[in-house]
Design a protein around this motif. Structure first.
Motif, PDB file in Angstrom:
ATOM      1  N   SER A  90       0.839  -1.243   0.052  1.00 34.56           N
ATOM      2  CA  SER A  90       0.009   0.083  -0.059  1.00 34.56           C
ATOM      3  C   SER A  90       0.832   1.212   0.039  1.00 34.56           C
ATOM      4  CB  SER A  90      -0.960   0.049   1.208  1.00 34.56           C
ATOM      5  OG  SER A  90      -0.190  -0.184   2.345  1.00 34.56           O
ATOM      6  N   VAL A  91       2.198   1.138   0.425  1.00 38.50           N
ATOM      7  CA  VAL A  91       3.066   2.312   0.254  1.00 38.50           C
ATOM      8  C   VAL A  91       4.422   2.066  -0.315  1.00 38.50           C
ATOM      9  CG1 VAL A  91       4.228   3.631   1.904  1.00 38.50           C
ATOM     10  CG2 VAL A  91       2.066   2.942   2.442  1.00 38.50           C
ATOM     11  N   GLU A 118       1.275   5.701  -8.815  1.00 42.56           N
ATOM     12  CA  GLU A 118      -0.239   6.180  -8.243  1.00 42.56           C
ATOM     13  C   GLU A 118      -1.126   6.114  -9.343  1.00 42.56           C
ATOM     14  OE1 GLU A 118       0.807   8.974  -4.276  1.00 42.56           O
ATOM     15  OE2 GLU A 118       0.960   9.803  -6.359  1.00 42.56           O
ATOM     16  N   SER A 125      -3.263   1.697  -6.664  1.00 39.57           N
ATOM     17  CA  SER A 125      -3.856   2.151  -5.483  1.00 39.57           C
ATOM     18  C   SER A 125      -2.878   2.391  -4.508  1.00 39.57           C
ATOM     19  CB  SER A 125      -5.011   1.330  -4.951  1.00 39.57           C
ATOM     20  OG  SER A 125      -4.486   0.212  -4.481  1.00 39.57           O
ATOM     21  N   GLN A 129      -0.102   4.379  -2.281  1.00 36.96           N
ATOM     22  CA  GLN A 129       0.350   5.746  -1.930  1.00 36.96           C
ATOM     23  C   GLN A 129       1.843   5.869  -1.758  1.00 36.96           C
ATOM     24  OE1 GLN A 129      -0.481   6.763   2.148  1.00 36.96           O
ATOM     25  NE2 GLN A 129       0.265   8.694   2.203  1.00 36.96           N
ATOM     26  N   ALA A 134       1.351   7.365   7.061  1.00 41.58           N
ATOM     27  CA  ALA A 134       1.181   6.714   5.699  1.00 41.58           C
ATOM     28  C   ALA A 134       0.395   5.518   5.746  1.00 41.58           C
ATOM     29  CB  ALA A 134       2.370   6.429   4.917  1.00 41.58           C
ATOM     30  N   SER A 189      -3.457   3.979   5.453  1.00 43.58           N
ATOM     31  CA  SER A 189      -3.894   3.199   4.884  1.00 43.58           C
ATOM     32  C   SER A 189      -4.606   1.886   5.537  1.00 43.58           C
ATOM     33  CB  SER A 189      -2.444   2.359   4.023  1.00 43.58           C
ATOM     34  OG  SER A 189      -1.761   1.706   5.069  1.00 43.58           O
TER      35      SER A 189
END
Length: 301
Positions: free
Chosen positions: A240-241, A257, A261, A263, A294, A298
């Motif tokens: 997710s990051v 991005e 999806s 970040q 972050a 998330s």
């Protein structure tokens, strides 16, 4: 008779000039002796300078200089300049990060075989060929201790002050680690993609899992296959990051991005900045804030 007076005048002028010359030489020698009474420490680049500054403190007999400009960044392909060589010629000690970052080190050793070298990473367990050890506060603390020990051995007159200064700085580092110890639990076990190898030390310290690494710099050409591999890692590892550096990772971050999806969080690799004593601590605090936020975002925490 006239020639005699001319000869005497010329002789007196010559004596006067010689006297001036000897005086200039004497003053130059005196200046060198006064300069030699001091102790000159040169650091290889920004993170080493900040660490050394905190260990040296305000000891008046120590002159602390940095080899490269504060905005140079890492020194993987750095070429020594004539000004660098002149500076090293005045140095009693040269502090390096080590681990292969200072690729010019062989040239320095050949030119100045008697120069005392302090390898700050000597007692750090490096992550393979990745030597960005300062990005782990635990490893950075070891580097500070190594710098303190090396300076104390090279300059016994300042040993007690070096030890006191290092202890105060290490207490600040420990306080920062303690400040984020609980909040950082959200990071443990999380999978991330890295766009800068320096962040391997940060993720390793906080128990994160590296799903993929794409080490970007100004000369890095990324292939379509590499982009596909990163997108695949994001999907299969449920990333997710992404951790990236603003300077070289913005374009790739924008693409990621758009295509997923994920970040993208832009952290500071702490390899450039101002020369203030607390700049490392301020930069690391900012990194931790961004990183923790972050993952809180998330996970909806």
């Amino acid at each position: 008779m006239k020639n005699k007076y001319v000869f005497v005048a010329v002789l007196l002028a010559a004596i006067l000039l010689a006297g001036i010359g000897f005086t200039a030489v004497y003053l130059h020698q005196q200046g060198r002796e006064e300069e030699d009474d001091g102790f000159t420490v040169v650091t290889s680049f920004y993170p080493m300078y900040v660490a050394a500054r905190n260990v040296v403190g305000d000891q008046g007999h120590v002159r602390l200089e940095n080899l490269s400009e504060p905005q140079t960044g890492c020194l993987h392909d750095y070429q020594l300049t004539s000004e660098d060589m002149k500076l090293l010629a005045t140095a009693d000690v040269f502090i390096i990060n080590g681990g292969g970052i200072e690729t010019f080190l062989a040239d320095v050793a050949a030119e100045y075989p008697d120069l005392t070298l302090i390898d700050a990473s000597e007692h750090v367990e490096l992550l393979g060929e990745n030597a960005h050890a300062w990005m782990s506060m635990e490893d950075y603390s070891v580097q500070v201790q190594t710098i303190c020990s090396g300076l104390s051995e090279a300059d016994p007159a300042g040993a007690d002050q070096y030890a006191q200064n290092a202890e105060r700085y290490l207490e600040k580092i420990d306080a920062l680690r303690a400040e984020y110890r609980d909040a950082a639990q959200v990071l443990r076990g999380k999978s991330v993609v890295l766009f800068h190898e320096a962040y391997e030390y940060l993720t390793d310290e906080y128990g994160m899992q590296e799903a993929a690494l794409l080490n970007l710099d100004e000369e890095r050409q990324v292939s379509a296959g590499e982009v596909a591999d990163i997108l695949s890692a994001i999907e299969t590892e449920q990333v997710s990051v992404i951790l990236a550096e603003e300077r070289y990772g913005r374009d790739m971050g924008d693409m990621m991005e758009q295509e997923s999806s994920v970040q993208v969080v832009y952290l500071d690799p702490l390899n450039r900045g101002d020369y203030s004593a607390d700049s490392y601590l301020d930069g690391m605090r900012s990194n931790l804030e961004l990183l923790i936020r972050a993952f809180e975002d998330s996970t909806g925490e």
